[in-house]
Motif scaffolding. Structure first.
Motif, PDB file in Angstrom:
ATOM      1  N   LEU A  10       0.828  -1.212   0.000  1.00  0.00           N
ATOM      2  CA  LEU A  10       0.000   0.000   0.000  1.00  0.00           C
ATOM      3  C   LEU A  10       0.863   1.263   0.000  1.00  0.00           C
ATOM      4  N   ALA A  11       1.997   1.236   0.705  1.00  0.00           N
ATOM      5  CA  ALA A  11       2.897   2.397   0.720  1.00  0.00           C
ATOM      6  C   ALA A  11       3.471   2.644  -0.672  1.00  0.00           C
ATOM      7  N   THR A  12       3.816   1.573  -1.380  1.00  0.00           N
ATOM      8  CA  THR A  12       4.327   1.710  -2.750  1.00  0.00           C
ATOM      9  C   THR A  12       3.281   2.355  -3.643  1.00  0.00           C
ATOM     10  N   LEU A  13       2.050   1.883  -3.554  1.00  0.00           N
ATOM     11  CA  LEU A  13       0.965   2.449  -4.365  1.00  0.00           C
ATOM     12  C   LEU A  13       0.726   3.911  -4.008  1.00  0.00           C
ATOM     13  N   CYS A  14       0.754   4.212  -2.719  1.00  0.00           N
ATOM     14  CA  CYS A  14       0.499   5.583  -2.264  1.00  0.00           C
ATOM     15  C   CYS A  14       1.590   6.533  -2.757  1.00  0.00           C
ATOM     16  N   TRP A  15       2.854   6.092  -2.710  1.00  0.00           N
ATOM     17  CA  TRP A  15       3.947   6.940  -3.178  1.00  0.00           C
ATOM     18  C   TRP A  15       3.886   7.154  -4.683  1.00  0.00           C
ATOM     19  N   MET A  16       3.392   6.162  -5.430  1.00  0.00           N
ATOM     20  CA  MET A  16       3.241   6.370  -6.881  1.00  0.00           C
ATOM     21  C   MET A  16       2.150   7.393  -7.167  1.00  0.00           C
ATOM     22  N   ILE A  45       1.273  11.504   4.292  1.00  0.00           N
ATOM     23  CA  ILE A  45       0.299  10.832   3.424  1.00  0.00           C
ATOM     24  C   ILE A  45       0.865   9.506   2.919  1.00  0.00           C
ATOM     25  N   GLY A  46       2.105   9.527   2.447  1.00  0.00           N
ATOM     26  CA  GLY A  46       2.713   8.337   1.848  1.00  0.00           C
ATOM     27  C   GLY A  46       2.864   7.176   2.809  1.00  0.00           C
ATOM     28  N   TRP A  47       3.209   7.470   4.059  1.00  0.00           N
ATOM     29  CA  TRP A  47       3.373   6.407   5.045  1.00  0.00           C
ATOM     30  C   TRP A  47       2.152   6.264   5.951  1.00  0.00           C
ATOM     31  N   GLY A  48       1.358   7.338   6.085  1.00  0.00           N
ATOM     32  CA  GLY A  48       0.230   7.321   7.012  1.00  0.00           C
ATOM     33  C   GLY A  48      -1.026   6.642   6.489  1.00  0.00           C
ATOM     34  N   VAL A  49      -1.378   6.907   5.233  1.00  0.00           N
ATOM     35  CA  VAL A  49      -2.602   6.304   4.661  1.00  0.00           C
ATOM     36  C   VAL A  49      -2.522   4.773   4.676  1.00  0.00           C
ATOM     37  N   PRO A  50      -1.394   4.161   4.255  1.00  0.00           N
ATOM     38  CA  PRO A  50      -1.306   2.697   4.355  1.00  0.00           C
ATOM     39  C   PRO A  50      -1.413   2.203   5.797  1.00  0.00           C
ATOM     40  N   ALA A  51      -0.834   2.952   6.738  1.00  0.00           N
ATOM     41  CA  ALA A  51      -0.908   2.550   8.150  1.00  0.00           C
ATOM     42  C   ALA A  51      -2.349   2.567   8.649  1.00  0.00           C
ATOM     43  N   VAL A  52      -3.126   3.549   8.200  1.00  0.00           N
ATOM     44  CA  VAL A  52      -4.535   3.619   8.597  1.00  0.00           C
ATOM     45  C   VAL A  52      -5.309   2.421   8.041  1.00  0.00           C
ATOM     46  N   ILE A  53      -5.081   2.095   6.759  1.00  0.00           N
ATOM     47  CA  ILE A  53      -5.781   0.960   6.139  1.00  0.00           C
ATOM     48  C   ILE A  53      -5.432  -0.343   6.850  1.00  0.00           C
ATOM     49  N   VAL A  54      -4.144  -0.567   7.122  1.00  0.00           N
ATOM     50  CA  VAL A  54      -3.711  -1.790   7.804  1.00  0.00           C
ATOM     51  C   VAL A  54      -4.275  -1.829   9.226  1.00  0.00           C
ATOM     52  N   SER A  55      -4.299  -0.686   9.907  1.00  0.00           N
ATOM     53  CA  SER A  55      -4.849  -0.624  11.268  1.00  0.00           C
ATOM     54  C   SER A  55      -6.329  -0.966  11.289  1.00  0.00           C
ATOM     55  N   ILE A  56      -7.067  -0.506  10.283  1.00  0.00           N
ATOM     56  CA  ILE A  56      -8.502  -0.827  10.208  1.00  0.00           C
ATOM     57  C   ILE A  56      -8.695  -2.321  10.013  1.00  0.00           C
ATOM     58  N   VAL A  57      -7.888  -2.929   9.139  1.00  0.00           N
ATOM     59  CA  VAL A  57      -8.005  -4.371   8.900  1.00  0.00           C
ATOM     60  C   VAL A  57      -7.688  -5.151  10.172  1.00  0.00           C
ATOM     61  N   VAL A  58      -6.624  -4.765  10.887  1.00  0.00           N
ATOM     62  CA  VAL A  58      -6.241  -5.461  12.125  1.00  0.00           C
ATOM     63  C   VAL A  58      -7.293  -5.267  13.201  1.00  0.00           C
ATOM     64  N   SER A  59      -7.856  -4.056  13.286  1.00  0.00           N
ATOM     65  CA  SER A  59      -8.871  -3.807  14.319  1.00  0.00           C
ATOM     66  C   SER A  59     -10.158  -4.591  14.068  1.00  0.00           C
TER      67      SER A  59
END
Length: 198
Positions: A10-16, A45-59
């Motif tokens: 997700l971080a790779t996609l976000c940075w692109m 944005i580049g590192w935070g948005v993927p962290a939010v998505i992964v956090s939602i999945v884990v939660s």
């Protein structure tokens, strides 16, 4: 491991996507593009948005990450197919649409802009150089990732080979893009009279 793999994908996609936005600023908002703490905001944005998505999945359920069987092989990734589609192909589809629009706008601008029209006439002599630059720009924006959509069904194996080949060359094409761009800036034939390049 599955969580880290998902996060970095997700971080790779976000940075692109951010590279597409950066290209938009450079081409279309040439003047007055100063944004205070730009690198910090882009990094959040580049590192935070993927962290939010992964956090939602884990939660929702931490068992969504683990080993899953795919074509008689076990893979450490997302075990739920719906979550996998929504959290990987969903962001990729948005990235692909956004960066395809940015790429199309850039090519159209370079061809139709009166300042670039005479340069484009000269560029016809250097078709190979310009083709390499366009391919580098396409890989920079992640457009080569489209082959993952064809990795379902009977054409899965060739699509995965093409996907792996194109994306393994992503760094090389980015390198060529910056080398050719730097060469154009330093090329004395492109500068005329008292004009200076910034």
């Amino acid at each position: 491991m599955a969580l880290a793999l998902h996060y970095f994908l997700l971080a790779t996609l976000c940075w692109m996507a951010l590279e597409g936005f950066h290209l938009y600023l450079l081409i279309f908002k040439v003047f007055n593009i100063y944004i205070s703490r730009y690198l910090l905001k882009v990094s959040v944005i580049g590192w935070g948005v993927p962290a939010v998505i992964v956090s939602i999945v884990v939660s929702k359920n931490e068992k969504y990450y683990g080993c899953s069987k795919l074509a008689n092989r076990s893979m450490c990734f997302i075990t739920n197919s719906t979550v996998q589609l929504v959290t990987t192909l969903g962001p990729f589809a948005l990235l692909f649409i956004f960066n395809t629009v940015m790429f199309s706008m850039t090519v159209r601008y370079l061809i139709t802009n009166p300042h670039h029209k005479e340069q484009f006439g000269q560029m016809k002599k250097n078709r190979m150089q310009e083709t390499v630059m366009l391919m580098a720009l396409m890989t920079l924006l992640g457009i080569g990732w489209v082959f993952i959509f064809f990795s379902i069904g009977p054409q899965a194996t060739p699509a995965l080979y093409i996907f792996s080949t194109v994306n393994s060359l992503q760094g090389f094409f980015i390198f060529l893009y910056f080398v050719l761009t730097l060469r154009k800036i330093k090329d004395p034939e492109t500068t005329t009279g008292n004009t200076t390049n910034s």
